[in-house]
Design a protein around this motif. Structure first.
Motif, PDB file in Angstrom:
ATOM      1  N   ASP A 151       0.907  -1.295  -0.141  1.00 59.29           N
ATOM      2  CA  ASP A 151       0.074   0.008  -0.028  1.00 59.29           C
ATOM      3  C   ASP A 151       0.708   1.082   0.092  1.00 59.29           C
ATOM      4  O   ASP A 151       2.037   1.154   0.533  1.00 59.29           O
ATOM      5  CB  ASP A 151      -0.906   0.114   1.385  1.00 59.29           C
ATOM      6  CG  ASP A 151      -1.910   0.784   1.080  1.00 59.29           C
ATOM      7  OD1 ASP A 151      -2.388   1.547   0.180  1.00 59.29           O
ATOM      8  OD2 ASP A 151      -2.362   1.625   2.234  1.00 59.29           O
ATOM      9  N   ARG A 152       0.415   2.283  -0.559  1.00 61.06           N
ATOM     10  CA  ARG A 152       1.186   3.325  -0.511  1.00 61.06           C
ATOM     11  C   ARG A 152       0.191   4.989  -0.494  1.00 61.06           C
ATOM     12  O   ARG A 152      -0.811   4.519  -0.995  1.00 61.06           O
ATOM     13  CB  ARG A 152       2.116   3.817  -1.586  1.00 61.06           C
ATOM     14  CG  ARG A 152       1.553   3.658  -3.026  1.00 61.06           C
ATOM     15  CD  ARG A 152       2.476   4.073  -4.072  1.00 61.06           C
ATOM     16  NE  ARG A 152       4.035   3.662  -3.913  1.00 61.06           N
ATOM     17  CZ  ARG A 152       4.624   2.587  -4.477  1.00 61.06           C
ATOM     18  NH1 ARG A 152       3.778   1.713  -5.579  1.00 61.06           N
ATOM     19  NH2 ARG A 152       5.858   2.222  -4.308  1.00 61.06           N
ATOM     20  N   ASP A 153       0.531   5.734  -0.162  1.00 62.19           N
ATOM     21  CA  ASP A 153      -0.381   6.927  -0.390  1.00 62.19           C
ATOM     22  C   ASP A 153       0.724   8.273  -0.157  1.00 62.19           C
ATOM     23  O   ASP A 153       1.924   7.895  -0.510  1.00 62.19           O
ATOM     24  CB  ASP A 153      -1.210   7.312   0.788  1.00 62.19           C
ATOM     25  CG  ASP A 153      -0.745   7.232   2.276  1.00 62.19           C
ATOM     26  OD1 ASP A 153       0.328   7.657   2.394  1.00 62.19           O
ATOM     27  OD2 ASP A 153      -1.535   6.655   3.288  1.00 62.19           O
ATOM     28  N   ASP A 154       0.307   9.327   0.052  1.00 62.49           N
ATOM     29  CA  ASP A 154       1.167  10.596  -0.284  1.00 62.49           C
ATOM     30  C   ASP A 154       2.021  10.501   0.992  1.00 62.49           C
ATOM     31  O   ASP A 154       3.164  11.381   0.957  1.00 62.49           O
ATOM     32  CB  ASP A 154       0.413  11.882  -0.034  1.00 62.49           C
ATOM     33  CG  ASP A 154      -0.658  12.014  -1.219  1.00 62.49           C
ATOM     34  OD1 ASP A 154      -0.258  11.496  -2.166  1.00 62.49           O
ATOM     35  OD2 ASP A 154      -1.517  12.844  -1.123  1.00 62.49           O
ATOM     36  N   VAL A 155       2.126  10.152   2.157  1.00 61.28           N
ATOM     37  CA  VAL A 155       2.847  10.082   3.262  1.00 61.28           C
ATOM     38  C   VAL A 155       3.386   8.789   3.828  1.00 61.28           C
ATOM     39  O   VAL A 155       4.273   8.708   4.650  1.00 61.28           O
ATOM     40  CB  VAL A 155       2.210  10.716   4.311  1.00 61.28           C
ATOM     41  CG1 VAL A 155       1.910  12.252   4.077  1.00 61.28           C
ATOM     42  CG2 VAL A 155       1.017  10.105   4.964  1.00 61.28           C
ATOM     43  N   SER A 156       3.013   7.642   3.118  1.00 59.77           N
ATOM     44  CA  SER A 156       3.657   6.345   3.717  1.00 59.77           C
ATOM     45  C   SER A 156       3.903   5.360   2.559  1.00 59.77           C
ATOM     46  O   SER A 156       2.990   5.568   1.508  1.00 59.77           O
ATOM     47  CB  SER A 156       2.803   5.976   4.563  1.00 59.77           C
ATOM     48  OG  SER A 156       1.480   5.655   4.633  1.00 59.77           O
ATOM     49  N   VAL A 157       4.437   4.239   2.748  1.00 57.34           N
ATOM     50  CA  VAL A 157       4.755   3.003   1.986  1.00 57.34           C
ATOM     51  C   VAL A 157       4.521   1.897   2.939  1.00 57.34           C
ATOM     52  O   VAL A 157       5.218   1.860   3.803  1.00 57.34           O
ATOM     53  CB  VAL A 157       5.934   3.336   0.964  1.00 57.34           C
ATOM     54  CG1 VAL A 157       5.806   1.832   0.088  1.00 57.34           C
ATOM     55  CG2 VAL A 157       6.004   4.277   0.110  1.00 57.34           C
ATOM     56  N   GLU A 158       3.627   0.985   2.692  1.00 59.10           N
ATOM     57  CA  GLU A 158       3.722  -0.362   3.250  1.00 59.10           C
ATOM     58  C   GLU A 158       4.087  -1.395   2.841  1.00 59.10           C
ATOM     59  O   GLU A 158       3.743  -1.549   1.361  1.00 59.10           O
ATOM     60  CB  GLU A 158       2.462  -0.646   3.987  1.00 59.10           C
ATOM     61  CG  GLU A 158       2.441  -1.486   4.735  1.00 59.10           C
ATOM     62  CD  GLU A 158       0.989  -1.794   5.279  1.00 59.10           C
ATOM     63  OE1 GLU A 158       1.075  -2.732   6.357  1.00 59.10           O
ATOM     64  OE2 GLU A 158       0.077  -1.442   4.860  1.00 59.10           O
TER      65      GLU A 158
END
Length: 120
Positions: free
Chosen positions: A32-39
């Motif tokens: 998963d990823r978004d503007d502030v993180s990556v998992e």
């Protein structure tokens, strides 16, 4: 009943870069990823690593660190691979006779490469 660790969260200035490094080290996938993180994590998502953007830079030795072991090669071969990926050797007082290598990821977070192999 007990609890279980589901994510290990690492604050970092560049989540994409650090997630890419650790995904390559561990053979994990981006989950998963978004503007502030990556998992990242294994397919079963049992325990994942979450890289969370934080503008603060690391200033001192970590109080919690990751230990890893190679799965399919000898320790010195794995050391060469990790250094090629961008890890650096660091001295935190472990001594010259240590059976492990102390390294830092691209943002300076310490981790150890232990001797011996583990199952993939």
């Amino acid at each position: 009943m007990a609890a279980r660790i589901t994510e290990l969260v690492l604050d970092c200035t560049d989540p994409e870069r650090l997630a890419a490094f650790w995904a390559e080290v561990l053979g994990y996938d981006v989950l998963d990823r978004d503007d502030v993180s990556v998992e990242i994590g294994p397919p079963d998502r049992r325990t994942t690593l979450l890289f969370l953007r934080n503008p603060d830079r690391k200033l001192q030795k970590l109080r919690l660190h990751i230990d890893i072991r190679a799965t399919d090669r000898e320790q010195d071969e794995e050391l060469a691979r990790l250094l090629e990926l961008g890890a650096t050797r660091v001295d935190i007082g472990q001594g010259e006779d240590a059976s492990w290598y102390t390294l830092a990821d691209p943002e300076g977070n310490e981790f150890c490469l232990l001797s011996g192999r583990v199952e993939p």
